[in-house]
Structures are given as structure tokens and as C-alpha cells.
Design a protein around this motif. Sequence first.
Motif, PDB file in Angstrom:
ATOM      1  N   ILE A 107       0.865  -1.176   0.000  1.00  0.00           N
ATOM      2  CA  ILE A 107       0.000   0.000   0.000  1.00  0.00           C
ATOM      3  C   ILE A 107       0.903   1.227   0.000  1.00  0.00           C
ATOM      4  O   ILE A 107       1.931   1.237   0.681  1.00  0.00           O
ATOM      5  N   CYS A 108       0.535   2.249  -0.742  1.00  0.00           N
ATOM      6  CA  CYS A 108       1.329   3.479  -0.766  1.00  0.00           C
ATOM      7  C   CYS A 108       1.609   3.967   0.654  1.00  0.00           C
ATOM      8  O   CYS A 108       0.705   4.034   1.491  1.00  0.00           O
ATOM      9  N   SER A 109       2.854   4.307   0.940  1.00  0.00           N
ATOM     10  CA  SER A 109       3.264   4.691   2.301  1.00  0.00           C
ATOM     11  C   SER A 109       2.432   5.851   2.846  1.00  0.00           C
ATOM     12  O   SER A 109       2.116   5.892   4.035  1.00  0.00           O
ATOM     13  N   ARG A 110       2.085   6.801   1.980  1.00  0.00           N
ATOM     14  CA  ARG A 110       1.296   7.951   2.442  1.00  0.00           C
ATOM     15  C   ARG A 110      -0.080   7.516   2.936  1.00  0.00           C
ATOM     16  O   ARG A 110      -0.689   8.190   3.767  1.00  0.00           O
ATOM     17  N   TRP A 132       8.270   9.471   4.914  1.00  0.00           N
ATOM     18  CA  TRP A 132       8.557   8.226   4.206  1.00  0.00           C
ATOM     19  C   TRP A 132       9.535   8.516   3.074  1.00  0.00           C
ATOM     20  O   TRP A 132       9.426   9.546   2.399  1.00  0.00           O
ATOM     21  N   THR A 133      10.473   7.624   2.852  1.00  0.00           N
ATOM     22  CA  THR A 133      11.455   7.858   1.789  1.00  0.00           C
ATOM     23  C   THR A 133      11.070   7.157   0.488  1.00  0.00           C
ATOM     24  O   THR A 133      11.507   7.570  -0.582  1.00  0.00           O
ATOM     25  N   ASN A 176      11.154   1.419  11.695  1.00  0.00           N
ATOM     26  CA  ASN A 176      11.501   2.742  12.231  1.00  0.00           C
ATOM     27  C   ASN A 176      10.244   3.530  12.588  1.00  0.00           C
ATOM     28  O   ASN A 176      10.217   4.262  13.590  1.00  0.00           O
ATOM     29  N   TYR A 177       9.215   3.394  11.773  1.00  0.00           N
ATOM     30  CA  TYR A 177       7.939   4.052  12.058  1.00  0.00           C
ATOM     31  C   TYR A 177       7.341   3.501  13.354  1.00  0.00           C
ATOM     32  O   TYR A 177       6.831   4.255  14.193  1.00  0.00           O
ATOM     33  N   VAL A 178       7.415   2.188  13.527  1.00  0.00           N
ATOM     34  CA  VAL A 178       6.927   1.554  14.759  1.00  0.00           C
ATOM     35  C   VAL A 178       7.662   2.121  15.973  1.00  0.00           C
ATOM     36  O   VAL A 178       7.048   2.495  16.984  1.00  0.00           O
ATOM     37  N   ARG A 179       8.982   2.185  15.872  1.00  0.00           N
ATOM     38  CA  ARG A 179       9.770   2.698  17.008  1.00  0.00           C
ATOM     39  C   ARG A 179       9.448   4.162  17.285  1.00  0.00           C
ATOM     40  O   ARG A 179       9.458   4.613  18.439  1.00  0.00           O
ATOM     41  N   VAL A 182      10.062   8.945  -2.631  1.00  0.00           N
ATOM     42  CA  VAL A 182       8.972   9.915  -2.489  1.00  0.00           C
ATOM     43  C   VAL A 182       9.504  11.321  -2.747  1.00  0.00           C
ATOM     44  O   VAL A 182      10.497  11.748  -2.152  1.00  0.00           O
ATOM     45  N   ARG A 183       8.859  12.040  -3.630  1.00  0.00           N
ATOM     46  CA  ARG A 183       9.268  13.403  -3.973  1.00  0.00           C
ATOM     47  C   ARG A 183       8.740  14.386  -2.939  1.00  0.00           C
ATOM     48  O   ARG A 183       7.648  14.186  -2.373  1.00  0.00           O
TER      49      ARG A 183
END
Length: 550
Positions: free
Chosen positions: A58-61, A77-78, A89-92, A232-233
Motif C-alpha cells: 500500500i502506498c506509504s502515504r 517516508w522515503t 523505524n515508524y513503529v519505534r 517519495v518526492r
Amino acid sequence: MTIHEQFDALIIGAGFAGLYQSHLLHNKLGYKTRAFEASDEPGGTWNWNRYPGARVDICSREYSFKFDKALYNEWNWTEEFAPQPELMNYVRHLVSRYNLAPLLQFNSRVSSCTWDESTKKWTILVHRKTDDGKVEEEEWQGRYLVLATGCLSSPNKPSFAGLDDYIDSGGKVYYTQTWPREGVDFKGKRVAVIGTGSSGVQSIPVIAESAAQLTVFQRTPAYTVPARNHLVRPEEIEDARRNMEDLYRRELDSPLTNGLATPIEKFMKEYGTDDQIEARFEELWSKGGLNFYVSFPDLLITPETSDRAKAFIHKKIKEIVKDPATSSALCPDYPPGCKRICADTNYWATYNLPHVQLVAGLKERPLRSVGGREKMITLEDGSQYGPFDAIVCATGFDAMTGALDKIHIKGRNGITLKDAWSAGPVNYLGLLIHGFPNMFHIAGPGSPSVLTNMIIAIEQHVEWIADTIVALDKAGDTTIEATEEAQNQWVGFVNAVADATLMKGCNSWYLGANVPGKPRVFMPLLGFPDYRKKCFEVQEKGFEGCVLGK
């Protein structure tokens, strides 16, 4: 044994569901909670799924919590489809930002949960591994039990004949569901991969980059669409932040909670000419990812539309894969979406590499022996492949109910969940189970769950559970559970929805078909907006379909 009492809610699991439930109940509403996690860190599915190439489809956004605008605005998000390390890293970040660490207990496996009718509480037995390697037994008591055990958290590890001898002879065996954290170096190795589901589709191209030889063993081919992953731009990030509320509204109004997709309302036969239909499929293939699900609203309903989509994907496979026999073997013969469509990076093109071989047709000629002392893989027809230095089992999970099967859960009058679900999972709204008061199940069977963006499904369930607990306390009610009648009607409704689609047209993990002996029941519910509306109505009507106890 250590006994802990006076908790409001006991939560099993510290993935996204367990983390948000802990934050909402404890930090926002003041309830005393404790969450138990078998692993040594949070993350749930994303802690376990760390195989090469593992990433969200699924798209990170969109695959981001939206309950807190500040959280959404501060996280960057990169990649368009975040890889497993970035998801961790998001979880942490969630644990740190909301100070959740004091609410979580790791290395703690829950073995049993028992309802006490006299005290109106749940007692759970926890086996906690201490820092010195010992296992301590603990008893915890709480008014509510929340099952945040995850849909893809219980590994499916088939017993292959020959594996033990293979390991004794120095062969290496890896499972995508429990991949070593330190990673695996396949450089110069002869590798076999068994399975071409999502984990196989994602890991095969990455393993092929370093392996000297890669042989893929396929039972059933997968439908997979190029992910078109990219960095991601900055303008994409800013646009997402500026329009987060609108994106969230569109996700809630989408049957599959995909707010960035461009759905149309017309069925395929009403859409236009053959060229226009082909252009529609081509548009979504070019966009990539799971956008293909919204090609036409009857993709999962009308056989003609399904067959047209199948023919389109077959054409794409044959354009990419050069060897005619290999490309034909990679073409699925079941309806697209009957099994979850995958999002890949260079999957089809990998089979053009000279050191990559596909062994198909394992349904007709199953595996007889895997490994053995000769390090060969033998099929029932006697054909042999190998030898192999390493074997990767991409055999997936015992989905949706597997984690609960490992816990002895006993409700009112001594009924166990295993007995209650002996013919398949039954519940009301996917949230409540008759005979098991004050027990909630997040994103399990009977709810849209795995047919959605799981973050959206989790948010909706966590908030419904929290609102329900608050409403019960306000009214002076001590218990809630589904009536048997409401539960039976809901199970009938879920089955009726599935029967009206093509989703039962193959043996998928939605049905539990990947696990020998598991009852064949279609578990998730298709259609998020109507489901969400029904959940609201149940609350607004004083918990219609439930029994409340003083």
C-alpha cells in the motif's frame, strides 16, 4: 507465580493494532492497560516479515496513521512503498512519541485466557523470558481482553520430508516468516525457493541478484502487478500533508480503503469499446501497485470482466518473460483478486536471467523430499533438482486465526474458542464472539481486515472498541458480548457477500486453504464503507445484537 490484578484492559500483541489500542485507552482515556508481545520488540507483522525485498504493498502515504495530524506531518517516508526496515523505524517512532514502552511487555507469550463469571474479569497466563534466559510464569487480570494478534503473524511451516537430514548435512533452511535479523548472504550459493505468494514474489528478485543459481518451485502462480516503487518526492509529501483529511475521507469511502486510486462507477461492459477497456487496464498497470483492483467495480464479481483482466495480465507476462514454456507456467488460471494480487519489482523479468529456473506444476506433482543428505529436491514423479546450498520456504502464514489457535481461550461455561470455531471462525462484526464476554478481536475474520489498507481497518476497530468501553462504563454495564442470533446472522451475511463474488474461485489463504486441516471458510468481508456504517449503527442503537450485563 507473580499475580497482577486491577487492570482495565489486557492486550495481546504489540503490532500497529496493539500500539494504537494501548495509546488510545491508556494515554487518551486513562484506562490501565498492559500489552504482551512474544517478540523482543514491537512491530507485529513487520517485525516478523523481514525477508529480502519485504515491503508494504500500500502506498506509504496511505499506510500511515491519521488519528493525529501532527504525527502525519512529522513523519517522512522515503519510498512510495516503504521497505521493512523503514516500517520498523515508524513503529519505534510511535513507541517513542507516545511513550508506549511502559505499557508494553516483550518476550511474553500468552498461553491461556480464562473468563471468570464471578469476578467478570479475564485472567491470562503469560510465560515471560527473562534477560538471563529463564522463563517466568505470570498471571494478569483485567476487565477487558483485546486480541491484537495480527492477521499474518503465525508462520505456516509445512513438514517436508528430508529437511532434517538436509540440515544435518550442512544445508541451510530459511523461512520468510522468521528471517534472521542479521540477514543472509546468498553470494555464490545454489538456492531453492519454495512458494510464489507475496513473500516469494518480493524475495525472489532480490535473492537472484546474488545467488549463483536460483530454482523456484511453484505450486500455483500469482497475479502480480509492477509496484512502480520510487523515492517519495518532496511535493508528494507536502501534497499528502496538506490534503490528509481529504485523503482519509476518500479512504473511508472506498470499498478497499484506497484513497489515491482512481475508481470508475461503470461496469466493464458499460465502459466503452474494446480499445477503451484495454486502455483502462493499461493505465492502471502503468500506475502500478494495487490500483489494478479498481480497474472496474465488477472485477471481483463478473466473470467476463475477470476473464478480460486475466487475459490482459497473461499478455503482459508473455511480453516480459522470453521463454514460452516459462511464461505459460507463470500465467494463473483463476480469477484475478481471488488470491491477493501482489505488487512486485522485476518479478517477471527475473525469469529471463540465465541462472534462474522455474519448476512449476507442484499441484500435479507435489514435493516428495526436500533436501535430504544429497541436498536434492525430489518431486512425486521422480524428477530431481539440485543440489542446493540453501532452501528458502516462502510458505506464508496461518492467516487471521493462526495466532489465536495457539492460545487456550476459555469463555463462559468453559467453552473454548477452539471448540466454538471448530467449523470455522464465527463472530459478530468480526469484533465480538458469543460466549466470550468483554473480548474484542481487532481486524480478524468477519471484518474487512486484509481486504483493506490494514492501517485504516485497525484505526476503525481500535476506536470502536475504545468508544464501546467508555459507553459501557458510562451506563454502568460490566459486560458485553454478541447474542448467538446476531452472530449467526452476521456469519450468514459475510458468507452471502463472498458468494456474490468470485473470491471463492480458488484455494487462497482467505479460505485457510494453505494450512492442512484448517476449515475452509471465507474469512474477510468485502466492502469497508458499509461495514463501518454498520458498526456505527450498532453503537447508536444501544449495541444492537449484543447482551449487556450489569
